[in-house]
Design a protein around this motif. Sequence first.
Motif: not given
Length: 422
Positions: A272, A289, A302
């Motif tokens: 991230v 993430s 994502i």
Amino acid sequence: MHARLQRRNAAFTLVELLVVIAIIGVLVGLLLPAVQAAREAARRMSCSNNFKQIGLGIHNYHSAYNQLPVLGTGTYVVGGRDLWDQPSPTTPSATGCSNHRLSMLVGIVPFIEQQALWEQISNPLAINSNGTPKSPPWQAMGPRPDERNYLPYVTELATLRCPSDPGTGLPSLGRTNYVACTGDSSYRSRDPYLNVNEQSEDSSVTLPYTPSTGSAQHSNAAHRGIFVLTKNMKFRDTLDGLANTIMCGEIATDLGDKDARTSLPTSGGVGVTGERKDCHLNPSFMKASLDPERPQFWIASIGVNSNWGRGYHWYDAMPVYGQMHTILPPNSAVCTDAGPGAGHGDLVATASSRHQGGAHVLMGDGAVKFITDSIEAGNSQNPVVYLGGSAATKNQTGAQSPFGLWGALGTRASKEVISSEF
């Protein structure tokens, strides 16, 4: 007069009926979870039986051919660079070969009572999946592994499906919930014939493979499971004992819901923070993430590749489809350094399932075990064992698995003593 009073007293009052209905509702509410639990227990037992059939098929194959079915077999394109590369779909050779991408499940098809399907695969097939004639016929051992018009690739086998997994339909083809265990290292899990820079392909290597000394050293150091991609393996190679080594694992197939266990991020290898990382150096770095409110799923930012779902091709040997590792505990998020391809690089992918609290594994001796998510799995941030490892990080060549009991169960000859129950 007395008779009329007797008939009136024999009837239920409204209050009595409401009380009875309320009691029945309470009993149903109490019994429903028990019924659901009983149904799941039956599905889990059926899943275990499927795995036992696969184990029996592998052992019968070994008895017939004195080796395990090969993970990464089939025909090849002369001059192709690696397992992943495929010719363009517009070229005549696009459907001409399976390019050494076939899973070990293909080899055991005739040993799990699917002789008719094996005849379709092992001979030229003059029919498409929609029933129309195919001229010229499909080559024996099949075309490229994502070819939807090839009938065996879209065939789902009940023996390869867990009853608790609801996944079905496109973009997957024929699914599987059971895959080969390739040990406790994801290094070069896609292709053992890459050069020293693990992110690059050696253009001098062509199919059929002629392994170099360097590639053999890398493979020997990292590929420590019962199955090794493209290599003929035997039960005698498992020096730690078949009863102590995982041969195959259960996986949940992807449902298109951004499940971190089954979907591959298109930003693979990038956390991230945007920092580029390699999953073999920190197998759990993509935990950052995960959605904090739904920790089994990726955060909204994502993206995932809808065509690269776990278990989407039962016949495909590539890591996303046909492999699992004993690195992260069962039902952990996948970790990939693939970048935008989200399937073209190394992949850390553990066992997973739709059962509560764990997943099944198939041991080398054919026994089926249920491994819980809480199994002792060492340090999930430790680099995997590979040729470039060191004693300082406990991942040098020949080291005992840095991933505890779980990792030790995945290695075939690392001299670990299995002293704990699992």
